[in-house]
Design a protein around this motif. Structure first.
Motif, PDB file in Angstrom:
ATOM      1  N   GLY A  21       0.813  -1.217   0.000  1.00 15.89           N
ATOM      2  CA  GLY A  21       0.000   0.000   0.000  1.00 15.89           C
ATOM      3  C   GLY A  21       0.840   1.256   0.000  1.00 15.89           C
ATOM      4  O   GLY A  21       0.525   2.227  -0.690  1.00 15.89           O
ATOM      5  N   LEU A  22       1.927   1.269   0.759  1.00 19.11           N
ATOM      6  CA  LEU A  22       2.811   2.430   0.754  1.00 19.11           C
ATOM      7  C   LEU A  22       3.375   2.666  -0.640  1.00 19.11           C
ATOM      8  O   LEU A  22       3.443   3.806  -1.112  1.00 19.11           O
ATOM      9  N   LYS A  23       3.755   1.594  -1.316  1.00 24.57           N
ATOM     10  CA  LYS A  23       4.271   1.731  -2.689  1.00 24.57           C
ATOM     11  C   LYS A  23       3.199   2.272  -3.626  1.00 24.57           C
ATOM     12  O   LYS A  23       3.482   3.107  -4.488  1.00 24.57           O
ATOM     13  N   MET A  24       1.969   1.799  -3.455  1.00 21.79           N
ATOM     14  CA  MET A  24       0.875   2.248  -4.323  1.00 21.79           C
ATOM     15  C   MET A  24       0.613   3.744  -4.168  1.00 21.79           C
ATOM     16  O   MET A  24       0.091   4.383  -5.082  1.00 21.79           O
ATOM     17  N   THR A  25       0.962   4.302  -3.033  1.00 18.75           N
ATOM     18  CA  THR A  25       0.747   5.725  -2.790  1.00 18.75           C
ATOM     19  C   THR A  25       2.048   6.529  -2.910  1.00 18.75           C
ATOM     20  O   THR A  25       2.156   7.632  -2.394  1.00 18.75           O
ATOM     21  N   ASN A  26       3.020   5.945  -3.600  1.00 16.21           N
ATOM     22  CA  ASN A  26       4.300   6.601  -3.909  1.00 16.21           C
ATOM     23  C   ASN A  26       5.183   6.871  -2.696  1.00 16.21           C
ATOM     24  O   ASN A  26       6.000   7.780  -2.719  1.00 16.21           O
ATOM     25  N   PHE A  27       5.011   6.099  -1.643  1.00 17.63           N
ATOM     26  CA  PHE A  27       5.948   6.114  -0.528  1.00 17.63           C
ATOM     27  C   PHE A  27       6.765   4.834  -0.666  1.00 17.63           C
ATOM     28  O   PHE A  27       6.479   3.816  -0.053  1.00 17.63           O
ATOM     29  N   ASN A  28       7.776   4.894  -1.520  1.00 18.17           N
ATOM     30  CA  ASN A  28       8.526   3.696  -1.894  1.00 18.17           C
ATOM     31  C   ASN A  28       9.802   3.587  -1.065  1.00 18.17           C
ATOM     32  O   ASN A  28      10.574   4.512  -0.961  1.00 18.17           O
ATOM     33  N   PHE A  29      10.005   2.442  -0.489  1.00 13.67           N
ATOM     34  CA  PHE A  29      11.130   2.207   0.415  1.00 13.67           C
ATOM     35  C   PHE A  29      11.986   1.037  -0.025  1.00 13.67           C
ATOM     36  O   PHE A  29      13.004   0.751   0.582  1.00 13.67           O
ATOM     37  N   THR A  64      -3.285   6.353  12.267  1.00 15.35           N
ATOM     38  CA  THR A  64      -2.550   6.294  11.006  1.00 15.35           C
ATOM     39  C   THR A  64      -3.299   5.416  10.013  1.00 15.35           C
ATOM     40  O   THR A  64      -3.435   5.774   8.832  1.00 15.35           O
ATOM     41  N   LYS A  65      -3.818   4.293  10.470  1.00  9.23           N
ATOM     42  CA  LYS A  65      -4.553   3.380   9.597  1.00  9.23           C
ATOM     43  C   LYS A  65      -5.767   4.071   8.981  1.00  9.23           C
ATOM     44  O   LYS A  65      -6.038   3.915   7.789  1.00  9.23           O
ATOM     45  N   ASN A  66      -6.501   4.860   9.768  1.00  7.67           N
ATOM     46  CA  ASN A  66      -7.679   5.551   9.246  1.00  7.67           C
ATOM     47  C   ASN A  66      -7.312   6.527   8.130  1.00  7.67           C
ATOM     48  O   ASN A  66      -7.933   6.531   7.071  1.00  7.67           O
ATOM     49  N   PHE A  67      -6.300   7.371   8.365  1.00  9.39           N
ATOM     50  CA  PHE A  67      -5.873   8.317   7.334  1.00  9.39           C
ATOM     51  C   PHE A  67      -5.283   7.591   6.132  1.00  9.39           C
ATOM     52  O   PHE A  67      -5.544   7.939   4.985  1.00  9.39           O
ATOM     53  N   TYR A  68      -4.492   6.571   6.403  1.00  5.37           N
ATOM     54  CA  TYR A  68      -3.839   5.800   5.344  1.00  5.37           C
ATOM     55  C   TYR A  68      -4.868   5.117   4.448  1.00  5.37           C
ATOM     56  O   TYR A  68      -4.742   5.137   3.228  1.00  5.37           O
ATOM     57  N   SER A  69      -5.904   4.539   5.037  1.00  7.26           N
ATOM     58  CA  SER A  69      -6.943   3.869   4.259  1.00  7.26           C
ATOM     59  C   SER A  69      -7.635   4.850   3.319  1.00  7.26           C
ATOM     60  O   SER A  69      -7.871   4.543   2.146  1.00  7.26           O
ATOM     61  N   ARG A  70      -7.947   6.024   3.815  1.00  6.24           N
ATOM     62  CA  ARG A  70      -8.591   7.048   2.963  1.00  6.24           C
ATOM     63  C   ARG A  70      -7.640   7.525   1.870  1.00  6.24           C
ATOM     64  O   ARG A  70      -8.036   7.718   0.723  1.00  6.24           O
ATOM     65  N   TYR A  71      -6.379   7.717   2.215  1.00  5.63           N
ATOM     66  CA  TYR A  71      -5.379   8.158   1.249  1.00  5.63           C
ATOM     67  C   TYR A  71      -5.185   7.117   0.153  1.00  5.63           C
ATOM     68  O   TYR A  71      -5.142   7.433  -1.034  1.00  5.63           O
ATOM     69  N   LEU A  72      -5.108   5.861   0.549  1.00 11.20           N
ATOM     70  CA  LEU A  72      -4.938   4.774  -0.406  1.00 11.20           C
ATOM     71  C   LEU A  72      -6.155   4.677  -1.333  1.00 11.20           C
ATOM     72  O   LEU A  72      -6.007   4.546  -2.539  1.00 11.20           O
TER      73      LEU A  72
END
Length: 85
Positions: A21-29, A64-72
Motif C-alpha cells: 500500500g505504501l508503494k501504491m501511494t508513492n511512498f517507496n522504500f 494512522t490506519k484511518n488516514f492511510y486507508s482514505r489516502y490509499l
C-alpha cells in the motif's frame, strides 16, 4: 489493510500489505518483503508527516490506519480515472 498494528521488527503478511500500500501511494522504500525494518518505519514516518493530525511515530496505529486507508482509496480512484482518460 493489516489487521494487527505493525511496528518496527514485525514480520509477516500484515507488513507486506502495509508495504504494498505504501508503494501504491508513492511512498517507496524498497522491497515488500514482510519485514518491518528501518526503511519501512522511515517510509511510514514520511507518510505520517504529511498529515498534521498524526503523531510521527513510525507505528501503524489506528489513527494512522484511518488516514492511510482514505489516502490509499483516493489514490486508487485517481489512478482509475487517469486510466480511463
Amino acid at each position: 489493510m493489516p489487521h494487527k498494528i505493525p511496528k518496527r521488527d514485525a514480520k509477516g503478511n500484515d507488513v507486506v500489505l502495509l508495504q504494498v500500500g505504501l508503494k501504491m501511494t508513492n511512498f517507496n522504500f524498497g522491497t515488500s518483503d514482510g519485514d518491518f525494518g528501518a526503511r519501512t518505519e522511515n517510509c511510514l514516518k514520511q507518510f505520517q508527516s504529511t498529515v498534521s493530525e498524526l503523531e510521527i511515530s513510525g507505528i501503524f496505529d489506528h489513527e494512522t490506519k484511518n488516514f492511510y486507508s482514505r489516502y490509499l482509496m483516493a489514490s486508487i480512484i485517481i489512478s482509475e480515472a487517469i486510466v480511463q482518460i
